[in-house]
Enzyme design. Structure first.
Site, PDB file in Angstrom:
ATOM      1  N   GLU A 480      55.886  44.400  42.481  1.00 52.53           N
ATOM      2  CA  GLU A 480      55.149  45.173  41.553  1.00 52.53           C
ATOM      3  C   GLU A 480      53.788  45.276  41.575  1.00 52.53           C
ATOM      4  O   GLU A 480      53.227  46.460  41.102  1.00 52.53           O
ATOM      5  CB  GLU A 480      56.001  45.138  40.180  1.00 52.53           C
ATOM      6  CG  GLU A 480      57.424  45.143  40.433  1.00 52.53           C
ATOM      7  CD  GLU A 480      58.042  46.128  41.118  1.00 52.53           C
ATOM      8  OE1 GLU A 480      57.331  47.336  40.852  1.00 52.53           O
ATOM      9  OE2 GLU A 480      59.079  46.305  41.544  1.00 52.53           O
ATOM     10  N   HIS A 483      52.105  47.508  43.755  1.00 55.23           N
ATOM     11  CA  HIS A 483      52.182  48.870  43.283  1.00 55.23           C
ATOM     12  C   HIS A 483      50.885  49.166  42.213  1.00 55.23           C
ATOM     13  O   HIS A 483      50.437  50.015  42.209  1.00 55.23           O
ATOM     14  CB  HIS A 483      53.332  49.389  42.599  1.00 55.23           C
ATOM     15  CG  HIS A 483      54.639  49.673  43.459  1.00 55.23           C
ATOM     16  ND1 HIS A 483      54.465  50.503  44.494  1.00 55.23           N
ATOM     17  CD2 HIS A 483      55.857  48.895  43.494  1.00 55.23           C
ATOM     18  CE1 HIS A 483      55.802  50.452  45.135  1.00 55.23           C
ATOM     19  NE2 HIS A 483      56.523  49.571  44.594  1.00 55.23           N
TER      20      HIS A 483
END
Length: 698
Positions: A480, A483
């Site tokens: 994550e 991202h």
């Protein structure tokens, strides 16, 4: 409620998360939509085929709605309540109606066409050309060319799809919360690690068992991610594993929370929408905004299936042989609830590696410190805690500031690490609070700096013990954060293509999967793996075992994703609602191709497959495999000529990755961006090697 009193409608640098209540949502969205509609009407009246008269005011309209609605949507995913659900349900139709009006605006569409055909086209930057082309394609895909009854029907479909997606996700959350199993006999939970027993005892206390302890119980087991995964991996009680597994794969599949009719309605509506737009199926519509075609996506899935079927089958034979040696009764009848348990036992035996015993070496604070040090080396950024500088929605949420090498702030992010089953959706994700923009700012500072939310669902800290992580949970954080890095380190000031905006969906996973690779580098492990009590560094032989175990049973575990990608594409390309096959027939058919041990006939995983029925991955789940090929190739650039052992080379390659993959956003096509970084077209060799499907080791 006056506009100035509503925290959602203030000009803010950081959202006032601590003030926003469900009763703020309806008046805020209603007032905002009235204002934005007036701005849209004015834009349509005055628009010209110039950047300042068309794109600048359009970006401001789009941005304002996406920021405010994004805050509401975010709170819905991390702070769910009946009141918030009701407020969203009330205003969502008007929000969708406005978005359709905006996307179907013929004056705006014609102005973009005029720019595309103008003599100034060649003078536009790559980013501006991309914006024009993306907006023209978006308008067509949202029905700008449809007239009268066809447009009306298209808009009805969009409204219904939004409602169904929201209900789908709510049903999963509610169904997950319904399952509770109280255990008082310690023999029934034999094998479960102390971390899981801590969670189960805490859950029991919350349900009124005031004297519950991790040692004597009672213990309350749920389908929350950390507990569910632990039971499947470690519970010696086979009947308990079976009960929990069956409950998990049948969530939201019966009674008032049954997602089956919702899935069927979604598929029917998507097909009807596709045909209104002149396509044969919804997969064709979805892949209009992706790198691949339907044929190319299926070709990739088939290639990976053919390459992994033999190793996956061997994985299952190895499990049977190992279970037989251990005297397991289920040796000749291994089922889905046995795979993770025996796989973990075999991994422990083969690699002398116990994942639960490693938890004390991966305390969350140390993992985050190691991650931040890695990104400092790779991308020349400093990340510092900024708790207190921005409001948060929960006391466990942390806030951080990202600075460049000169100490200048360039981005911010929130981190919400812990599972909260009563109010928080499962899984892990990154979403955008605000993006970098050269024309939108709440404090007249340009460009506006990007802000991200990073959300995970790992075991919480208990007492004076920090959250202790498995290597898989470490992977999720790195994923994550990848991202978030693409969102935060963009240098693109055109807000409509900054960060991950405007990037073809099958390329958005490149940075996240790229960052996962760093979890399995020796220097990374030694920097994050320190015992939370003693400070002792992870022993060298254990580090080596983690590295050697990386590809253990990777073929069989990868088959799950191939199943998900295959059933997603088939449901959106060739499935016919009301035909001879049900959605579960399709899943079973794909499962026979991907799973050496058959799926349960009662498997209803599709009822909790929110990626494709409540998120952006419809006819796009293959994106994980597509992007994994690209990300592996990108990471292999750091290995060439033994550059991983040379700090200076790593820094230079990291800078190139930042200046291309992370910086350019959607301002260039992913193929062009990859070529700028790698200097050539991508190849699958590194992906196959990392997954143990080619000679060589990662």
């Amino acid at each position: 409620m006056a506009t100035t009193e509503n925290p959602l409608l203030r000009d803010f640098k950081f959202p006032p998360y601590d003030e926003i209540q469900p009763n703020h949502v309806t008046p805020a969205i209603q007032n905002l939509l009235i204002k934005l509609d007036e701005e849209l009407v004015e834009l349509e009246k005055t628009t010209e085929a110039t950047w300042s008269k068309l794109v600048v005011p359009l970006e401001k309209i789009i941005d304002r709605l996406s920021v405010v609605w994004g805050i509401v949507n975010h709170l819905n995913s991390v702070k769910d309540s009946p009141q918030l659900r009701a407020a969203i349900e009330q205003v969502q139709p008007k929000k969708v109606e406005f978005q359709l009006k905006l996307r179907q605006s013929k004056p705006i569409y014609n102005a973009f066409k005029a720019i595309r055909c103008s003599s100034d086209w060649d003078n536009l930057s790559d980013a501006r050309k991309r914006i024009v082309e993306l907006k023209l394609k978006e308008a067509v895909l949202y029905g700008v060319s449809l007239e009268d009854t066809k447009r009306e029907r298209f808009n009805e479909i969009e409204q219904e799809l939004e409602k169904l997606a929201l209900k789908f996700e709510e049903n999963i959350l509610d169904a997950t919360k319904l399952f509770e199993k109280v255990i008082t006999d310690k023999n029934e939970i034999k094998g479960l690690p102390l971390t899981t027993l801590d969670i189960a005892a805490e859950a029991a206390i919350l349900k009124g068992y005031k004297n519950a302890t991790d040692d004597s119980g009672p213990w309350l087991l749920t389908l929350d991610g950390p507990t569910y995964r632990s039971v499947l991996q470690h519970a010696c009680n086979r009947s308990l594993r079976e009960e929990v597994f069956r409950a998990h794969v049948t969530r939201a599949s019966d009674g008032p929370l049954n997602n089956t009719p919702i899935i069927e309605s979604i598929l029917e509506l998507r097909l009807e929408k596709a045909k209104l737009l002149g396509h044969g199926n919804y997969a064709e519509v979805s892949l209009e905004t992706k790198m691949a075609t339907v044929d190319k996506a299926n070709e990739l899935i088939d290639k990976l299936h053919n390459a992994s079927w033999g190793p996956a089958t061997q994985d299952m034979e190895d499990l049977r042989d190992f279970a037989k040696v251990q005297g397991a009764e289920e040796t000749n009848d291994l089922n889905q609830w046995d795979i993770n348990f025996w796989s973990e036992r075999l991994r422990e035996s083969k690699h002398n590696l116990n994942e639960e015993e490693l938890r004390p070496y991966f305390p969350l604070p140390k993992v985050m410190d190691g991650l931040f040090n890695l990104t400092k080396k790779l991308f020349e950024i400093e990340i510092e805690a900024a708790n207190g500088e921005a409001p948060v929605w929960n006391g466990d949420v942390r806030f951080y500031k990202v600075k460049d090498s000169s100490g200048t702030p360039i981005a911010y992010f929130y981190f919400d690490p812990y599972s909260r089953p009563s109010e928080k959706w499962g899984g892990a994700w990154m979403d955008v609070v605000v993006g970098r923009s050269g024309v939108v700012s709440s404090d007249n500072t340009y460009p506006r700096l990007p802000i991200a939310n990073i959300v995970c669902n790992q075991a919480p800290a208990t007492g004076d013990k920090p959250s202790l992580m498995t290597i898989r949970e470490v992977e999720a954080v790195f994923h994550e954060f990848g991202h978030a890095l693409q969102h935060m380190l963009t240098k693109q000031d055109e807000g409509l293509v900054s960060g991950n905006q405007g990037i073809e969906w099958d390329a958005v996973e490149i940075p996240s999967l790229f960052m996962e690779n760093w979890c399995y580098q020796r220097d990374t492990i030694t920097s994050i793996a320190k015992h939370y009590e003693t400070g002792q560094v992870l022993p060298e032989d254990t580090c080596s075992q983690i590295l050697s175990a990386r590809t253990f049973a990777i073929a069989s575990s990868g088959k799950k994703d191939l199943r998900y990608a295959g059933v997603d594409l088939e449901l959106h390309s060739s499935y016919v609602a009301g035909g001879p096959e049900t959605i579960y027939d399709v899943d079973q058919k794909i499962g026979r191709k991907t799973h050496p041990i058959p799926l349960l006939p009662e498997d209803r995983f599709l009822c909790s497959f929110s990626h494709i029925f409540a998120d952006k991955y419809a006819a796009g789940y293959y994106s994980y495999q597509w992007a994994e090929v690209l990300s592996a190739d990108a990471f292999s650039a750091f290995e060439e000529k033994n550059e991983l052992d040379d700090d200076q080379s790593v820094r230079e390659m990291g800078k190139r990755f930042r200046e291309t993959i992370l910086a350019l956003g959607g301002g260039k096509s992913p193929n062009e961006v990859f070529m700028e970084f790698r200097g050539r077209e991508p190849t699958p060799d590194a992906f196959l090697r990392y997954n143990g499907l080619l000679p060589g080791t990662a």
